[in-house]
Scaffold this motif. Structure first.
Motif, PDB file in Angstrom:
ATOM      1  N   GLY A 148     -62.996  27.960 -22.977  1.00 36.49           N
ATOM      2  CA  GLY A 148     -62.097  27.553 -21.911  1.00 36.49           C
ATOM      3  C   GLY A 148     -60.678  27.349 -22.407  1.00 36.49           C
ATOM      4  O   GLY A 148     -60.380  27.523 -23.590  1.00 36.49           O
ATOM      5  N   ILE A 149     -59.808  26.975 -21.481  1.00 37.66           N
ATOM      6  CA  ILE A 149     -58.401  26.710 -21.766  1.00 37.66           C
ATOM      7  C   ILE A 149     -58.108  25.284 -21.323  1.00 37.66           C
ATOM      8  O   ILE A 149     -58.398  24.909 -20.185  1.00 37.66           O
ATOM      9  N   SER A 150     -57.518  24.502 -22.228  1.00 42.07           N
ATOM     10  CA  SER A 150     -57.182  23.126 -21.908  1.00 42.07           C
ATOM     11  C   SER A 150     -55.760  23.003 -21.361  1.00 42.07           C
ATOM     12  O   SER A 150     -55.536  22.338 -20.361  1.00 42.07           O
ATOM     13  N   ARG A 151     -54.786  23.648 -22.053  1.00 43.61           N
ATOM     14  CA  ARG A 151     -53.383  23.542 -21.644  1.00 43.61           C
ATOM     15  C   ARG A 151     -52.661  24.864 -21.865  1.00 43.61           C
ATOM     16  O   ARG A 151     -53.013  25.632 -22.760  1.00 43.61           O
ATOM     17  N   VAL A 152     -51.634  25.093 -21.070  1.00 42.13           N
ATOM     18  CA  VAL A 152     -50.689  26.179 -21.325  1.00 42.13           C
ATOM     19  C   VAL A 152     -49.396  25.504 -21.779  1.00 42.13           C
ATOM     20  O   VAL A 152     -49.002  24.467 -21.246  1.00 42.13           O
ATOM     21  N   VAL A 153     -48.759  26.077 -22.802  1.00 40.38           N
ATOM     22  CA  VAL A 153     -47.653  25.401 -23.457  1.00 40.38           C
ATOM     23  C   VAL A 153     -46.486  26.368 -23.616  1.00 40.38           C
ATOM     24  O   VAL A 153     -46.677  27.539 -23.967  1.00 40.38           O
ATOM     25  N   LEU A 154     -45.283  25.883 -23.381  1.00 36.02           N
ATOM     26  CA  LEU A 154     -44.074  26.659 -23.547  1.00 36.02           C
ATOM     27  C   LEU A 154     -43.112  25.849 -24.397  1.00 36.02           C
ATOM     28  O   LEU A 154     -42.888  24.670 -24.130  1.00 36.02           O
ATOM     29  N   THR A 155     -42.545  26.452 -25.448  1.00 35.15           N
ATOM     30  CA  THR A 155     -41.606  25.770 -26.332  1.00 35.15           C
ATOM     31  C   THR A 155     -40.265  26.459 -26.278  1.00 35.15           C
ATOM     32  O   THR A 155     -40.188  27.678 -26.390  1.00 35.15           O
ATOM     33  N   VAL A 156     -39.212  25.688 -26.087  1.00 37.16           N
ATOM     34  CA  VAL A 156     -37.846  26.206 -26.119  1.00 37.16           C
ATOM     35  C   VAL A 156     -37.098  25.457 -27.200  1.00 37.16           C
ATOM     36  O   VAL A 156     -37.382  24.310 -27.499  1.00 37.16           O
ATOM     37  N   GLN A 157     -36.153  26.137 -27.814  1.00 40.06           N
ATOM     38  CA  GLN A 157     -35.369  25.525 -28.873  1.00 40.06           C
ATOM     39  C   GLN A 157     -33.912  25.907 -28.687  1.00 40.06           C
ATOM     40  O   GLN A 157     -33.589  27.083 -28.618  1.00 40.06           O
ATOM     41  N   ASP A 158     -33.053  24.911 -28.621  1.00 38.83           N
ATOM     42  CA  ASP A 158     -31.639  25.122 -28.391  1.00 38.83           C
ATOM     43  C   ASP A 158     -30.820  24.298 -29.367  1.00 38.83           C
ATOM     44  O   ASP A 158     -31.243  23.220 -29.787  1.00 38.83           O
ATOM     45  N   PRO A 159     -29.608  24.753 -29.678  1.00 32.16           N
ATOM     46  CA  PRO A 159     -28.708  23.918 -30.474  1.00 32.16           C
ATOM     47  C   PRO A 159     -28.384  22.641 -29.722  1.00 32.16           C
ATOM     48  O   PRO A 159     -28.266  22.643 -28.507  1.00 32.16           O
ATOM     49  N   VAL A 160     -28.251  21.574 -30.456  1.00 30.22           N
ATOM     50  CA  VAL A 160     -27.924  20.282 -29.849  1.00 30.22           C
ATOM     51  C   VAL A 160     -26.453  20.226 -29.543  1.00 30.22           C
ATOM     52  O   VAL A 160     -25.642  20.726 -30.247  1.00 30.22           O
TER      53      VAL A 160
END
Length: 160
Positions: A148-160
């Motif tokens: 099964g699948i528990s979570r779908v995850v998206l990661t973004v990374q930007d300069p502060v």
């Protein structure tokens, strides 16, 4: 209903190493129970949606489709699925990431999920900066019995 967990981390060591500006990563997690469903009515009898995720409780493989919530402007650096397997033996889970609406890109990954496991990450890394349209991210997964699948995850990374 939107169910989000937002974790923000700042990389402070990056500024000290080579004078690079620090970056902030934001990780958006959506429970699979709200983001995934069986791909066809024929699979409805096998797929069970529960608070911990969606799971194949049938005796044959079943397909699910998941849509990643993505109502922000940053292009993701990584998208992933948190997989589980309540079966007595390892399960091979294959998922295809579909990115983009007009001209979609397809990325397929297969991973072995150990028996009685509640924490295996299937990760899709972006092939290049801003390669993915963050407003059209979806998955199609073939789940063996017990997987099964528990979570779908998206990661973004930007300069502060």
């Amino acid at each position: 209903m939107k169910a989000w967990i937002l974790a923000v981390a700042t990389a402070t060591g990056a500024a000290a190493l080579g004078g690079m500006a620090p970056t902030a990563a934001a990780e958006y997690q959506t429970p699979a129970a709200g983001a995934c469903k069986s791909a066809l009515p024929v699979f409805d009898g096998n797929i069970r949606s529960r608070p911990r995720g969606v799971q194949n409780e049938g005796s044959t493989n079943a397909f699910v489709s998941c849509a990643q919530q993505s109502d922000f402007d940053d292009s993701p650096t990584e998208v992933s699925l948190f997989l589980l397997n309540v079966g007595a033996s390892a399960a091979s889970v294959s998922c295809t990431l579909v990115v983009g609406a007009t001209v979609p890109l397809f990325f397929t990954e297969t991973i072995e999920v150990p028996a009685n496991s509640y924490g295996t990450w299937l990760v899709f890394d972006s092939p290049a900066a801003n390669a993915w349209d963050s407003r059209a991210i979806a998955y199609s997964c073939e789940l063996p019995p017990g997987a099964g699948i528990s979570r779908v995850v998206l990661t973004v990374q930007d300069p502060v």
